[in-house]
Design a protein around this motif. Structure first.
Motif, PDB file in Angstrom:
ATOM      1  N   GLU A 117       0.740  -1.106  -0.027  1.00  0.00           N
ATOM      2  CA  GLU A 117       0.168  -0.039  -0.116  1.00  0.00           C
ATOM      3  C   GLU A 117       0.809   1.319   0.141  1.00  0.00           C
ATOM      4  OE1 GLU A 117      -3.860  -1.157   2.548  1.00  0.00           O
ATOM      5  OE2 GLU A 117      -1.943  -1.262   3.772  1.00  0.00           O
ATOM      6  N   ILE A 118       2.150   1.130   0.059  1.00  0.00           N
ATOM      7  CA  ILE A 118       2.830   2.484   0.100  1.00  0.00           C
ATOM      8  C   ILE A 118       2.665   3.574  -1.026  1.00  0.00           C
ATOM      9  CG2 ILE A 118       5.387   3.095   0.455  1.00  0.00           C
ATOM     10  CD1 ILE A 118       5.826   0.275   1.618  1.00  0.00           C
ATOM     11  N   GLU A 119       2.925   2.904  -2.036  1.00  0.00           N
ATOM     12  CA  GLU A 119       2.828   4.087  -3.242  1.00  0.00           C
ATOM     13  C   GLU A 119       1.171   4.668  -3.385  1.00  0.00           C
ATOM     14  OE1 GLU A 119       5.063   5.363  -4.803  1.00  0.00           O
ATOM     15  OE2 GLU A 119       6.391   3.972  -3.672  1.00  0.00           O
ATOM     16  N   GLN A 120       0.234   3.716  -2.937  1.00  0.00           N
ATOM     17  CA  GLN A 120      -0.967   4.232  -2.810  1.00  0.00           C
ATOM     18  C   GLN A 120      -1.234   5.285  -1.847  1.00  0.00           C
ATOM     19  OE1 GLN A 120      -4.074   1.398  -1.657  1.00  0.00           O
ATOM     20  NE2 GLN A 120      -5.500   2.006  -3.501  1.00  0.00           N
ATOM     21  N   VAL A 121      -0.688   4.823  -0.704  1.00  0.00           N
ATOM     22  CA  VAL A 121      -0.723   6.010   0.420  1.00  0.00           C
ATOM     23  C   VAL A 121      -0.068   7.376   0.124  1.00  0.00           C
ATOM     24  CG1 VAL A 121      -0.154   6.337   2.985  1.00  0.00           C
ATOM     25  CG2 VAL A 121      -0.962   4.363   2.450  1.00  0.00           C
ATOM     26  N   ILE A 122       0.956   7.335  -0.491  1.00  0.00           N
ATOM     27  CA  ILE A 122       1.784   8.707  -0.745  1.00  0.00           C
ATOM     28  C   ILE A 122       0.955   8.944  -1.844  1.00  0.00           C
ATOM     29  CG2 ILE A 122       3.789   9.133  -2.203  1.00  0.00           C
ATOM     30  CD1 ILE A 122       5.356   7.063  -1.041  1.00  0.00           C
ATOM     31  N   GLY A 123       0.240   8.674  -2.707  1.00  0.00           N
ATOM     32  CA  GLY A 123      -0.529   9.067  -3.533  1.00  0.00           C
ATOM     33  C   GLY A 123      -1.779   9.964  -2.736  1.00  0.00           C
ATOM     34  N   TRP A 124      -2.333   9.088  -1.863  1.00  0.00           N
ATOM     35  CA  TRP A 124      -3.576   9.971  -0.833  1.00  0.00           C
ATOM     36  C   TRP A 124      -2.894  11.093  -0.377  1.00  0.00           C
ATOM     37  CZ3 TRP A 124      -5.174   4.233   0.767  1.00  0.00           C
ATOM     38  CH2 TRP A 124      -5.684   3.594  -0.093  1.00  0.00           C
ATOM     39  N   LEU A 125      -1.771  11.122   0.211  1.00  0.00           N
ATOM     40  CA  LEU A 125      -0.952  12.141   0.774  1.00  0.00           C
ATOM     41  C   LEU A 125      -0.880  13.351  -0.261  1.00  0.00           C
ATOM     42  CD1 LEU A 125       1.453  10.625   3.152  1.00  0.00           C
ATOM     43  CD2 LEU A 125      -0.625  11.569   3.867  1.00  0.00           C
ATOM     44  N   ASP A 126      -0.479  13.066  -1.148  1.00  0.00           N
ATOM     45  CA  ASP A 126      -0.242  13.960  -2.411  1.00  0.00           C
ATOM     46  C   ASP A 126      -1.534  14.561  -2.526  1.00  0.00           C
ATOM     47  OD1 ASP A 126       2.580  13.576  -2.617  1.00  0.00           O
ATOM     48  OD2 ASP A 126       2.094  12.237  -4.466  1.00  0.00           O
ATOM     49  N   LYS A 127      -2.710  13.996  -2.725  1.00  0.00           N
ATOM     50  CA  LYS A 127      -4.179  14.382  -3.019  1.00  0.00           C
ATOM     51  C   LYS A 127      -4.399  15.299  -1.782  1.00  0.00           C
ATOM     52  CE  LYS A 127      -8.640  12.270  -4.027  1.00  0.00           C
ATOM     53  NZ  LYS A 127      -9.267  10.839  -4.316  1.00  0.00           N
ATOM     54  N   GLY A 128      -4.242  14.889  -0.834  1.00  0.00           N
ATOM     55  CA  GLY A 128      -4.705  15.636   0.608  1.00  0.00           C
ATOM     56  C   GLY A 128      -4.032  16.973   0.555  1.00  0.00           C
TER      57      GLY A 128
END
Length: 162
Positions: A52-63
């Protein structure tokens, strides 16, 4: 668009309109709404798995894209996006160094400064996910001469007083 949590609402806000609606809802909700979002993110980071690491980074970028100035909600959140990314980076490193097969069991975190008179801080009875998260949370703020240890408990005896 609204799902069961502020964190899930961020994840599922995909269209520009959904993202704009979510952004407006959080801004209207102020401190409390943004706090709920951050609590959801922290919960996700605590239980984040390797895949999930890359997905979580993407969500942080979105936030960060939707809330580029988190200091408007609270001055203590001025650098929250960088702090959350640090947690992801450190926890990712820990997960890369400790194989899945070695993660079961009880873990603990120790924080100490042998050159000070402060007591050792110990967070016992943690799962690997919780311990890796706490390590990642406390690691960036270590003071001079402090150290932090992530330890797996191999043998344990516990007694409880009467």
């Amino acid at each position: 668009m609204m799902k069961s949590s502020a964190w899930e609402s961020l994840i599922y806000a995909e269209s520009e309109q959904e993202q704009a609606d979510y952004q407006q809802m959080v801004h209207n909700g102020g401190y409390s709404a943004f706090h709920q979002l951050l609590e959801g993110i922290k919960h996700k980071l605590k239980f984040m798995q390797d895949a999930e690491i890359e997905q979580v980074i993407g969500w942080l970028d979105k936030g960060q894209r939707l809330f580029p100035e988190p200091g408007v909600f609270s001055p203590s959140w001025l650098h929250i996006w960088d702090e959350l990314r640090q947690i992801v980076i450190i926890k990712s490193d820990i997960m890369a160094r400790i194989p899945l097969t070695d993660r079961a069991g009880e873990w603990q975190i120790l924080i100490d400064n042998p050159l000070s008179i402060q007591e050792i801080v110990c967070h016992p009875a943690l799962s690997f996910d919780e311990a890796a998260y706490l390590y990642s949370y406390f690691r960036p703020g270590l003071e001079k001469n402090e150290y932090i240890r992530l330890q797996k408990i191999i043998s344990l005896i516990t007694d409880v007083g009467d």
